[in-house]
Design an enzyme around this catalytic site. Structure first.
Site, short mmCIF file in Angstrom:
data_model
loop_
_atom_site.label_atom_id
_atom_site.label_comp_id
_atom_site.label_asym_id
_atom_site.label_seq_id
_atom_site.Cartn_x
_atom_site.Cartn_y
_atom_site.Cartn_z
N LYS A 82 0.86 -1.20 0.00
CA LYS A 82 0.00 0.00 0.00
C LYS A 82 0.89 1.25 0.00
O LYS A 82 1.91 1.25 -0.65
CB LYS A 82 -0.99 -0.07 1.16
CG LYS A 82 -1.90 -1.30 1.03
CD LYS A 82 -2.80 -1.51 2.21
CE LYS A 82 -2.12 -2.29 3.29
NZ LYS A 82 -3.01 -2.85 4.30
N ASP A 96 -5.23 -7.95 9.42
CA ASP A 96 -6.63 -7.48 9.42
C ASP A 96 -7.62 -8.54 8.92
O ASP A 96 -8.77 -8.60 9.38
CB ASP A 96 -6.80 -6.16 8.65
CG ASP A 96 -6.21 -6.18 7.25
OD1 ASP A 96 -5.56 -7.19 6.88
OD2 ASP A 96 -6.39 -5.20 6.52
#
Ligand code: BGC
Length: 462
Positions: free
Chosen positions: A157, A193
């Site tokens: 990311k 996550d």
């Protein structure tokens, strides 16, 4: 006639069911490679053991801290697990922004910032004197050695802090806290996550054994038979595997479906050559793919009377959230095109909407192919003709886009006809889910006892 021209640009993004089936077969092979004892080093899909085995219990209790790093913001949470009522209660939380320079700065700066944010939060809650156990949702690929030892394989990311890859993230966090010296934390549990999402959905539906994120990045985890996880000792039971499917294609296996626009997105990203699949799917990149297409179509005189604008020519200026907004209604499209300084007419607005729809559809269908691969694998693992299972899902793209979830679900039904999949949107998997993993770890984390089993407690959120 115009539509015919437009279609020429969009055609490479339209993936037929046959193509998706091919993609699924390739991923199936990659999952096996990632699980292999000797093949995993070179595998594009990392298949990382998480040391989480899910079995309901429900006797956990206590107060926990949770940190959540990896999406758009950094969060600190204070969470209470109430045994009698089997509830996870969020007591309070704080959001700290991470400036762009810090995402690209040194690891020391980043962890000092995290420690400072946590310190301020503890101060505000009057918790500085306590040493609470902490669940750290760190949403990047990590080689987990134990529940509290997690080596960052690589940043993904928007992050690229120096001196963190190859290091134990728990150690870096503790060092930053000790540098301050004004508070301390108890035991730490590291959580991806996807795992937090799966765990947090488990209480509502005990057949939840897949966690999926389609947000800034994309990834999934699922329960694999331990005997197939060649890197981990043991024959019986299951372990949650963090697939890191974002890396699918990094060995060139998706070359035939990559477009020239995908290549540009990759080359101009901060991590070229890495996370190929993620760059076709997730929120960090979708807006940029659309922007590049619109620029090309304008330059070729198919849009905006052949004109562009400064905003349209600036990387990152066409945000992924615009895709959802534009697909939601033509009026939105017109507002956004005006805000981008474009000289549009009603036909342009329709074409832009078609472009957005094509890019988000491709994303949804690719996710569907990957999810179908995992569901089929679970089904075959268990020798079942038919599998009924639940996927815990989170992420801004999945949540916010007007028809992403329907498109994904429709394609999964076609690609995994023998799997009956229920989709459950998670309630704060990265926050409460992480605290839940920590609570479970605490219960069985007896001194001198290597933690290799985590049981999934049945909790009810309020
Ligand atoms: C990371 C994963 C994470 C996913 C979703 C990816 O870039 O590599 O670890 O689960 O983003 O946040």
């Amino acid at each position: 006639k115009l539509l015919c021209f437009v279609e020429k640009y969009l055609e490479p993004f339209r993936l037929s069911l046959e193509k998706l089936k091919e993609v699924s077969v390739r991923l199936k092979k990659d999952l096996i490679r990632g699980l292999g004892k000797h093949s995993h080093h070179r595998a594009a899909v990392k298949m990382l053991p998480t040391f989480v085995r899910a079995t309901p219990d429900g006797t956990e209790k206590g107060d926990y801290l949770a940190l959540d790093l990896g999406g758009t913001n950094f969060r600190v949470l204070y969470v209470r697990v109430v045994e009698e009522q089997q509830k996870v209660v969020k007591m309070d939380s704080k959001i700290c922004s991470i400036p762009q320079e810090m995402m690209l700065g040194t690891g020391e700066q980043l962890f000092d910032h995290i420690a400072q944010c946590l310190g301020e939060f503890l101060e505000s809650q009057d918790l500085k004197g306590q040493t609470l156990p902490l669940g750290f949702t760190f949403s990047f690929p990590c080689e987990q050695k134990e529940i509290d030892k997690s080596i960052l394989i690589r940043w993904t990311k928007g992050f690229s802090c120096s001196g963190v890859e190859g290091q134990d993230v728990v150690k870096l966090l503790k060092e930053a806290i000790h540098r301050r010296g004004d508070y301390d934390i108890g035991s730490v549990a590291m959580v991806n996550d996807t795992v937090g999402t799966m765990m947090s959905c488990g209480y509502r539906d005990q057949s939840c054994e897949i966690g999926m994120i389609i947000g800034t990045g994309t990834n999934a985890c699922y329960m694999e038979e331990i005997k197939n996880v060649k890197r981990v000792e043991g024959e019986d039971g299951r372990m949650c595997i963090n697939t890191e499917w974002g890396g699918f294609g990094d060995d060139g296996s998706l070359k035939d479906i990559l477009t020239e626009f995908d290549e540009v997105v990759d080359q101009t990203s901060i991590n070229p050559g890495v996370h190929t699949f993620e760059k076709m799917i997730s929120g960090m990149y979708l807006g940029e793919i659309v922007r590049l297409l619109l620029v090309k179509m304008a330059e070729d005189k198919l849009l905006f009377k052949g004109e562009t604008s400064e905003a349209l020519l600036t990387p990152g200026q066409f945000e992924t959230k615009y895709i959802s907004e534009i697909e939601d209604g033509l009026e939105n499209a017109q507002k956004i095109l005006t805000a981008l300084g474009l000289n549009w007419d009603p036909v342009d607005a329709c074409v832009v909407r078609l472009v957005c729809d094509t890019i988000s559809s491709r994303s949804a269908r690719l996710c569907a192919a990957a999810l179908a691969t995992i569901s089929n694998r679970i089904r075959v693992n268990r020798g079942l003709d038919h599998l009924k299972t639940t996927v815990g899902v989170d992420g801004t793209v999945y949540r916010k886009h007007p028809n992403f979830s329907e498109e994904l679900q429709a394609a999964v039904r076609l690609l995994a006809p023998k799997c009956d999949i229920t989709f459950l949107v998670s309630e704060d998997g990265s926050g409460k889910g992480a605290a839940m993993v920590t609570a479970v770890a605490q219960r069985i984390w007896l001194p001198g006892c290597m933690l290799s089993f985590i049981f999934l407690p049945i909790f009810v959120y309020i």
